[in-house]
Every structure is written in C-alpha cells, then in structure tokens.
Design a protein around this motif. Structure first.
Motif, PDB file in Angstrom:
ATOM      1  N   ASN A  65       9.620 -11.808   4.828  1.00 45.87           N
ATOM      2  CA  ASN A  65      10.218 -12.741   3.899  1.00 45.87           C
ATOM      3  C   ASN A  65      11.739 -12.581   3.966  1.00 45.87           C
ATOM      4  OD1 ASN A  65       9.035 -10.222   2.858  1.00 45.87           O
ATOM      5  ND2 ASN A  65      10.270 -10.602   1.036  1.00 45.87           N
ATOM      6  N   THR A  66      12.462 -13.547   3.421  1.00 45.77           N
ATOM      7  CA  THR A  66      13.919 -13.446   3.397  1.00 45.77           C
ATOM      8  C   THR A  66      14.324 -12.328   2.439  1.00 45.77           C
ATOM      9  OG1 THR A  66      14.245 -14.991   1.554  1.00 45.77           O
ATOM     10  CG2 THR A  66      14.057 -15.944   3.781  1.00 45.77           C
ATOM     11  N   PRO A  67      15.594 -11.914   2.450  1.00 44.84           N
ATOM     12  CA  PRO A  67      16.009 -10.818   1.562  1.00 44.84           C
ATOM     13  C   PRO A  67      15.787 -11.092   0.080  1.00 44.84           C
ATOM     14  CG  PRO A  67      17.664 -11.178   3.260  1.00 44.84           C
ATOM     15  CD  PRO A  67      16.665 -12.303   3.382  1.00 44.84           C
ATOM     16  N   TRP A  68      15.632 -12.360  -0.283  1.00 40.69           N
ATOM     17  CA  TRP A  68      15.522 -12.774  -1.680  1.00 40.69           C
ATOM     18  C   TRP A  68      14.532 -11.925  -2.481  1.00 40.69           C
ATOM     19  CZ3 TRP A  68      11.861 -17.009  -3.574  1.00 40.69           C
ATOM     20  CH2 TRP A  68      12.098 -17.309  -4.920  1.00 40.69           C
ATOM     21  N   MET A  69      13.320 -11.691  -1.939  1.00 40.49           N
ATOM     22  CA  MET A  69      12.275 -10.982  -2.664  1.00 40.49           C
ATOM     23  C   MET A  69      12.077  -9.556  -2.155  1.00 40.49           C
ATOM     24  SD  MET A  69      10.575 -12.523  -5.198  1.00 40.49           S
ATOM     25  CE  MET A  69      12.165 -12.951  -5.885  1.00 40.49           C
ATOM     26  N   THR A  70      13.162  -8.891  -1.782  1.00 41.72           N
ATOM     27  CA  THR A  70      13.071  -7.483  -1.372  1.00 41.72           C
ATOM     28  C   THR A  70      12.468  -6.626  -2.477  1.00 41.72           C
ATOM     29  OG1 THR A  70      14.920  -7.701   0.152  1.00 41.72           O
ATOM     30  CG2 THR A  70      14.456  -5.491  -0.675  1.00 41.72           C
ATOM     31  N   ALA A 122      14.045   8.581   6.718  1.00 46.79           N
ATOM     32  CA  ALA A 122      13.052   7.820   7.483  1.00 46.79           C
ATOM     33  C   ALA A 122      13.414   6.346   7.368  1.00 46.79           C
ATOM     34  CB  ALA A 122      11.641   8.068   6.942  1.00 46.79           C
ATOM     35  N   TRP A 123      13.179   5.605   8.430  1.00 47.25           N
ATOM     36  CA  TRP A 123      13.547   4.188   8.406  1.00 47.25           C
ATOM     37  C   TRP A 123      12.549   3.367   9.217  1.00 47.25           C
ATOM     38  CZ3 TRP A 123      15.562   7.724  11.696  1.00 47.25           C
ATOM     39  CH2 TRP A 123      15.581   7.398  13.060  1.00 47.25           C
ATOM     40  N   ALA A 124      12.527   2.078   8.892  1.00 50.76           N
ATOM     41  CA  ALA A 124      11.685   1.117   9.607  1.00 50.76           C
ATOM     42  C   ALA A 124      12.458  -0.193   9.708  1.00 50.76           C
ATOM     43  CB  ALA A 124      10.360   0.912   8.884  1.00 50.76           C
ATOM     44  N   HIS A 125      11.961  -1.066  10.563  1.00 54.67           N
ATOM     45  CA  HIS A 125      12.576  -2.385  10.736  1.00 54.67           C
ATOM     46  C   HIS A 125      11.517  -3.469  10.631  1.00 54.67           C
ATOM     47  CE1 HIS A 125      16.330  -0.597  12.008  1.00 54.67           C
ATOM     48  NE2 HIS A 125      15.787  -0.033  13.080  1.00 54.67           N
ATOM     49  N   THR A 126      11.953  -4.636  10.167  1.00 60.33           N
ATOM     50  CA  THR A 126      11.166  -5.857  10.279  1.00 60.33           C
ATOM     51  C   THR A 126      12.084  -6.950  10.819  1.00 60.33           C
ATOM     52  OG1 THR A 126      11.668  -6.567   8.006  1.00 60.33           O
ATOM     53  CG2 THR A 126       9.670  -5.245   8.329  1.00 60.33           C
ATOM     54  N   VAL A 127      11.502  -8.018  11.319  1.00 61.82           N
ATOM     55  CA  VAL A 127      12.305  -9.083  11.918  1.00 61.82           C
ATOM     56  C   VAL A 127      13.024  -9.876  10.827  1.00 61.82           C
ATOM     57  CG1 VAL A 127      12.218 -11.212  13.273  1.00 61.82           C
ATOM     58  CG2 VAL A 127      10.848  -9.232  13.957  1.00 61.82           C
ATOM     59  N   SER A 128      14.312 -10.041  11.014  1.00 66.39           N
ATOM     60  CA  SER A 128      15.177 -10.715  10.049  1.00 66.39           C
ATOM     61  C   SER A 128      15.083 -12.231  10.179  1.00 66.39           C
ATOM     62  CB  SER A 128      16.620 -10.266  10.286  1.00 66.39           C
ATOM     63  OG  SER A 128      17.548 -11.143   9.711  1.00 66.39           O
ATOM     64  N   ASP A 157       9.483 -20.454  -0.417  1.00 63.22           N
ATOM     65  CA  ASP A 157       8.117 -19.966  -0.405  1.00 63.22           C
ATOM     66  C   ASP A 157       8.052 -18.578   0.241  1.00 63.22           C
ATOM     67  OD1 ASP A 157       5.409 -19.605  -0.293  1.00 63.22           O
ATOM     68  OD2 ASP A 157       4.962 -21.448   0.778  1.00 63.22           O
ATOM     69  N   VAL A 158       7.510 -17.615  -0.488  1.00 61.86           N
ATOM     70  CA  VAL A 158       7.440 -16.246   0.009  1.00 61.86           C
ATOM     71  C   VAL A 158       6.381 -16.100   1.105  1.00 61.86           C
ATOM     72  CG1 VAL A 158       7.072 -13.832  -0.684  1.00 61.86           C
ATOM     73  CG2 VAL A 158       8.235 -15.414  -2.224  1.00 61.86           C
ATOM     74  N   GLU A 159       5.355 -16.958   1.084  1.00 60.56           N
ATOM     75  CA  GLU A 159       4.256 -16.985   2.050  1.00 60.56           C
ATOM     76  C   GLU A 159       3.241 -15.874   1.765  1.00 60.56           C
ATOM     77  OE1 GLU A 159       5.897 -17.242   6.007  1.00 60.56           O
ATOM     78  OE2 GLU A 159       6.571 -19.304   5.662  1.00 60.56           O
ATOM     79  N   PRO A 160       1.993 -16.075   2.218  1.00 57.10           N
ATOM     80  CA  PRO A 160       0.902 -15.196   1.770  1.00 57.10           C
ATOM     81  C   PRO A 160       1.030 -13.727   2.159  1.00 57.10           C
ATOM     82  CG  PRO A 160       0.015 -17.285   2.560  1.00 57.10           C
ATOM     83  CD  PRO A 160       1.467 -17.281   2.909  1.00 57.10           C
TER      84      PRO A 160
END
Length: 788
Positions: free
Chosen positions: A494-499, A297-303, A518-521
């Motif tokens: 968020n960026t890949p940093w905090m995957t 199973a897979w999903a996407h988010t905007v990079s 900043d990871v953002e809320p």
C-alpha cells in the motif's frame, strides 16, 4: 506489471530504430544515461580493489539446509568466499545471466528464443540490444571513476572484485565439463566473470522499475505487453508497545520470482569486529538486502513512488533534432551490434536525447517522447545496503540511507533492540513536486500511463534539486515520507498513507504515492492481522507478539475477500440454487455452495473450496468488457474515511455475480475437476504442493501462477513469498526463524534444491544459527577454507 513504474502503456512504447547490415568492429556511439550522469573514468577493477598480497582467503561454514556462514578478515576475502559459496549452489543461473548482461544471448541461444529475465522475458535479440546499449554507453566505468557516495566506496569495490574472483575460483577448480548442475555442464556460455559483470548486475537491479522493465521500448523491438509479477511483499516492524517482552521484532516477506536471477540466496557475512549480518541477497549481488545484525533488523517492500518520467519532445521539423528553450538540440544516435548464432551481425541505431532514450508511441510530425529513468546511473544501492548491515541502531541505519541515497525502488521498515520502529521511503525518486507537475505536465500519449509526461521544450521542467540530495534530480532525505513509532509500522505494497492507521501519513508530493486511496485487500488483511494480535482476538493467546505468535500469524493463510463476502454469498446461494452463465446456460450451484460455505476461508494445502472460490472471485474481478470497472459488484464502495472496512459486501442483485459463479461451476464440471479441489492438489512448484492464494483474493500468503486452471492444475508457482524472516532482537542476541521457499540451490541434483520447499509446504521454519556457539553446535556443520 503494476509497480507504478511498469505501466502497460509505457511498455507499449516502441523506440525508433534502423536495422542495418553491420561492419564488424564498428564503434558504438555513446548514449546518455539520463538526467544525472558521471564522468569518463577508470577501469572497473582498479589496483586498489585488489588484495595487497594478491590473494584472498575465507572460511565457509554450512549449517542445516546448506546455509553458508562466510567469514574473512577483510571485504575482499569476504566477497571471495561469498562468490565461491554462491557458485557452488547456483553457478548456472549467474553464468546465464552474465551472458544476458553482456548482450550475447543471440550468439549462444539464437535471437528468437526467450531471454532468462524472470520478471519480463523478451526475445533474445531485444534483450541483447538493450544490454549492449547499456554496456556501450559507458555508464558503469564512469560511475566507478567517481568517489563515494556517487561512486562506490573502497570496501564495496573490494567486495565486488572478491566476489568475481571467488566465483572464478570455483569454476576453475571444478571445470566446466565437471559442473554438478546439468543445466550448464559443458556449455560454451559458461565462462569466468569480471567485477564489471557484477556491477552491471547491480545496475540492472536498480533499473528494474524503469528502463530494464521496458526493454522492448528501449530496444525498439515492437510493442511490449508486460506480464511481470504484481506488486509483492509484506513487512512489519513491531516495537516495544506491540511485543510481549518489549523487544523489537520484524517480519520480512518479500514476494519475488521463484526462478532465475531475482531469487534470494540466504547467507551470513562476517568480518570480525567490522560486520556480522545475516539475511538474504538477490542472486549475483554480494550484499545482504534484507536481514539483521545483533542490533537492528530491516525489510523492504516495493514502493509506489515513480521511478521515471516521460518527456515530450517538440521536433525541429526536418532538422533531425528537438527544441529546448527555443534552440534546436540534435538527436543523438547510438549504434548497437549484436552477434547471432549463425555468425551474422545485426545493428540497431537508437536515437537518444538529453533526457534518455527516444521513444515512438504517440510520435507524430510534431512530437516524440523520451524516457528519463531516475536509476539510470545508480550504483549507490550496494553501499547503502552494506552500511545498513553495519548499523548499530536505527539512527545509524537511517544515516546509512541518507549518506548514499541509493535504494532503487523499495520502502524500508526496520526496528532495533530498544523496540523503536521506523518506516521510510528512502528510495531514489525523480524530483517532481506537485507544483512542478501542475506547471509541466502535458497531455499523455496514453491516458492509462502511470508516469508524469513532462514538457521537454523548456529546461524549467527538468527534475528539480534538493540541497540534501547526493545527485541532481532526486528528492533528498528531508522530503521523504517517514514515520517512527513504538508500536508498529507495516506495509504490504500500500502507499505510505496507511503505514499505521492511527497516524495516516500525508503531506507528501503525489510522486511518492497517493493518499486517501483504496488500500486493497492484501494490505487490509495485513493490518487486520496486526490489530487482532494486539487485541488478543485472533485465538493465539494473550495480546502482543512473541516469536511464536508472529510465526503463526504470518502463516495463517487467510483469504480476506472470502471473509468479507461469505455471508452475502451464503444468502445468494439460498436465493438462487440455479444460476445462468453469460450465454444463458443454467447451472445447478447447490453442491458448489455447500463446498464454499463449509470452507474455513484459509488457503491451506487441504482447503476444500479455496480453488473454487478463486475461480469464482477472479471471474467477478475480470471486467465483462474492456474498460469496465472490476469493483462494480461490491455492495459498499470504498470510502476514504473508512479505508480499512470498505469496500465490503457482495452486490447480490448484480447479474455478473451470479454469472461468475455459474461459469466457475461449469468450468469445474466441464474439466472433470472436483468442486472440492484444494491448493495442495492444484498448486505445485516442481513436485512440491504449495499452499496460499493470489494477490487479488486478499491473501497475505500470496502465490502467483502464469496461466489458468486446467485439468485440476495451475502452471507452477513462479512468484510469492521468497525469503521469509521473523526476528526478535533481544539484549542477549537475535532470535530468528527463516524459510527460503524455493530452497538454496537451483541445481536439480543438489540436496538443497527443494528441502526448504517441502518444509515451507508444511508451515515449517528454520531456526537461524547466528552466534558462534549456535553455528558450532550444528551436528551437520561442514567447514571449507578457500584461498586464491
């Protein structure tokens, strides 16, 4: 639109054009597609794309909520059945969009009316110039002339050809005058479509974060003020260490428009022994973009990765060209014709360069600028998704992405039956290393531009190459940020940093996104939701995910900024029962404070205080003056060493904080709105109340409305959770719950126009029917066999 590749500054770039009176039939000059292009080639539908016996056949089985399960013996038949089923539900949307793709909106709707682009609508004339320039460039036939993986596979060609044929079969059988949707019944712009139209739709989807999001810049129709949806989507892949039974689980929650061609359509596609995938496709595309089969199973988010670069051109004086490696290259010219509804013709002459369209912002006697879009000649996404749908484990899913390298602007999060999870930015990214950026970046025409501006005078600053890349100018799979885990990977844009905070991803070039930022809320609340479930501290029972706890967690409607600030807000209210607006008007805020302190911080339909908090919070978030920072009221600023707990706290002594609350309360009083106004009263999609809160508030359950609160109502929700899917992959098969928030059909007369919307508002889910036994057990099952 803040997608890292739709910056306001670039959208303000206007292309230099000449408006002339055209002679009908004047041929258009070819235009470059960008740094990587194909060769001249064959027609979009070749003989090998057609079924051997000239006919298609498919079975369409519809279960509750009208969800289609389509099966056929081959890819052509599967596409045929899919095109037919989609046309039954949403023919008018695709018919309108095909008119757009052909650059014919001005002819049917007038040049000044707004286009049907749900992400970035523009004037029809601007839209037509842009799409005519794409069609006239010949990029699609050139790509179709190439073998896979640069061009489509034979399976994909047949799927697309069948899809167009199935749509046309339904239109022919029904007749334009008898269409059930009054939106397009009897309209002259409803016509058969071609496989070429489907390919152009796929190309435009791939260009969404580049040239297609900058139509006014590319078409040279004045300045653009972008107002597309903010980055959306949540996705979790949960591994065997995070789930109660040790199974792989996945959450898909893409935040896409609720109207128009970028809506999702729920479907199951089956070729026995070859393909069996369920999930959702964006309108007009015959492949599942987010979904599952029995194994993965897979999903996407905007990079966050860049999708284009801007090249600064050194103009060659009065010679009409620009300099590269000390030599003058002539500026290209592409003439585009658009027919108007009054019978007239408008032409635009669009200057081009080796890099792409030539832009005008910052243009002087010395310099001009050109747009290089990494997806300008990318049709590989369709085969990437088709191969992913056939994968039997994560190794095969990754191999599918590595083979075709076509994902246009998204991260991938995936899991399999074994309970392994993976994250990758396997998308198409321009090959600009940090070293190249230091060497080649030149001053930008606008400091706020969120793209590299590179030196166009030297071929040494052309995008680089990787040995494992399928086309020049992009990073290969070996350079992509990736992470494989047995617990979880997560992303909320968020960026890949905090995957996964336990192993921050670092070491990749900044073109992929920043680290220690900043990871953002919203990403913070997403990671907090996972952490609380894994510790069992969220009130949902023993630790670890089950399908029930996953379903409950992701619909919790937590407002994270309120959670972070509620204690300081209570202290502020105790200290200042009367506050002043920026104009000095004194406002008694005691009733408002009672409402806010009594609210539980969840954006449910009956959440009294949710709307008042939004108006107060967004009032603080807006800069008092242009250019002022919006985070000036956090008591503890962001600390990259503590990214999940900062920023936090309300700077109670900041005058703008008290002013924002006073002005929010005054706006409610002046508008005759109760301070207890709820999301169920203020938020609608048609007649349906919609729960949830906005991106800036730190809401996992994100909604967006274009416009301000007035009379107790916002404009209709136009973006937010779209196709939600919670799936558990077990050895006995997948167990899945879904919800299509705006429902299956855009036709207002369809029984499936808002049925899932009402279910979504009640926090309901649809239990997916995937196996033969599950489908046949539905008492509402309807079966149609289509041939053509």
């Amino acid at each position: 639109m803040k997608l890292r590749s739709w910056p306001a500054a670039l959208a303000a770039l206007a292309l230099v054009t000449t408006v002339t009176v055209a002679v009908p039939g004047t041929p258009a000059a070819s235009a470059p597609d960008g740094p990587a292009t194909g060769d001249q080639g064959r027609p979009a539908i070749a003989e090998q794309d057609r079924p051997a016996d000239g006919s298609y056949a498919a079975e369409i089985r519809r279960t509750e909520y009208g969800i289609p399960h389509i099966s056929a013996k081959d890819h052509g038949g599967l596409g045929f059945g899919y095109g037919y089923a989609f046309a039954q539900d949403n023919l008018c949307v695709l018919a309108s969009w095909v008119t757009t793709l052909r650059g014919e909106r001005s002819q049917f709707f007038g040049p000044e009316a707004e286009s049907d682009d749900p992400v970035r609508p523009v004037a029809n004339l601007t839209s037509d110039i842009y799409f005519k320039s794409v069609a006239d460039s010949g990029v699609v036939p050139r790509l179709l002339a190439r073998p896979a993986p640069v061009g489509p596979t034979d399976d994909m060609r047949r799927l697309v050809a069948g899809y167009a044929a199935g749509y046309n079969k339904y239109l022919r059988d029904t007749g334009v005058a008898n269409l059930p949707d009054p939106t397009c019944r009897g309209r002259a712009w409803v016509r058969p479509i071609t496989a070429t139209d489907v390919w152009h739709n796929l190309l435009d989807l791939n260009r969404l974060a580049g040239g297609s999001g900058l139509k006014e810049a590319v078409a040279g129709d004045g300045e653009a003020e972008p107002d597309g949806p903010a980055p959306g989507s949540n996705a979790w892949a949960l591994g065997r260490q995070a789930t109660r039974d040790g199974h792989g689980m996945l959450l898909a929650d893409p935040h896409f428009p609720w109207n128009g061609i970028r809506r999702f359509y729920q479907v199951q596609l089956t070729i026995p022994g070859v393909l069996d995938v369920a999930g959702a496709s964006l309108y007009g595309t015959p492949v599942v973009q987010i979904g599952h089969n029995a194994h993965v199973a897979w999903a996407h988010t905007v990079s966050h990765a860049h999708r284009f670069s801007v090249y600064r051109l050194k103009l060659a004086g009065g010679r009409g060209g620009y300099l590269v490696d000390g030599k003058t290259e002539p500026m290209g010219r592409q003439e585009v014709e658009v027919r108007l509804n009054d019978g007239g013709i408008v032409t635009r002459t669009l200057p081009t360069s080796r890099y792409g369209p030539v832009l005008a912002a910052g243009r002087s006697d010395e310099y001009a600028y050109a747009l290089a879009d990494v997806n300008a000649a990318n049709l590989r996404s369709a085969d990437t998704w088709l191969a992913m749908a056939k994968a039997r484990d994560l190794k095969e899913l990754r191999a599918a992405q590595d083979t075709y390298q076509g994902l246009p602007f998204v991260y991938t999060l995936a899991t399999d039956v074994a309970g392994t999870t993976t994250f990758a930015d396997a998308s198409v990214v321009p090959h600009v290393t940090d070293a190249m950026a230091r060497r080649c970046v030149v001053p930008s025409p606008d400091p706020s531009l969120e793209a590299y501006v590179l030196d166009g005078t030297t071929s040494a600053c052309l995008w680089g190459n990787d040995g494992d890349a399928v086309v020049p100018g992009i990073f290969g799979p070996g350079s992509q940020p990736r992470l494989t885990r047995a617990d979880y990977v997560a992303n909320s844009n968020n960026t890949p940093w905090m995957t996964n905070p336990s192993v921050p991803l670092t070491g990749y070039d900044e073109v992929w996104g920043k680290v220690r930022t900043d990871v953002e809320p919203r990403p913070r609340v997403s990671l907090d939701m996972i952490a609380r479930r894994l510790s069992g501290s969220d009130g949902l029972g023993p630790r670890g995910f089950t399908l029930d706890t996953l379903s409950a967690t992701v619909r919790s409607k937590r407002n994270h900024t309120f959670e972070l600030l509620r204690q300081d807000l209570a202290a502020l209210c105790r200290a200042h029962p009367v506050m002043s607006t920026a104009a000095g008007e004194r406002v008694d805020v005691r009733a408002a404070c009672r409402t806010l302190t009594a609210w539980d911080g969840r954006a449910t339909l009956d959440g009294e205080g949710a709307i008042l908090w939004r108006e107060f919070y967004t009032g603080m978030e807006r800069p008092a003056k242009p250019g002022e920072p919006v985070w000036r009221w956090w008591r503890v600023p962001f600390d990259p060493d503590h990214p999940l707990t900062t920023p936090r706290g309300l700077k109670r002594d900041a005058p703008e904080v008290r002013q924002a609350l006073a002005e929010a309360v005054k706006s409610f009083e002046d508008g005759g709105m109760p301070l207890t106004l709820t999301p169920g009263q203020a938020q609608r999609y048609g007649a349906n109340p919609i729960p949830g809160c906005t991106e800036g508030e730190g809401c996992f359950d994100r909604v967006r409305m274009r416009g301000r609160l007035a009379g107790g109502r916002y404009p209709d929700v136009d973006t937010g959770s779209s196709f939600m899917m919670a799936v558990e992959l077990t050895p006995d098969g997948p167990r899945t719950r879904t919800i299509l928030t705006y429902s299956l059909s855009a036709n207002p007369s369809s029984p499936h126009h808002t049925d899932q919307t009402a279910l979504f508002a009640r926090d309901g889910w649809v239990t997916e029917r995937f196996t033969e036994a599950e489908i046949k057990a539905d008492p509402r099952l309807r079966v149609t066999t289509v041939r053509g």
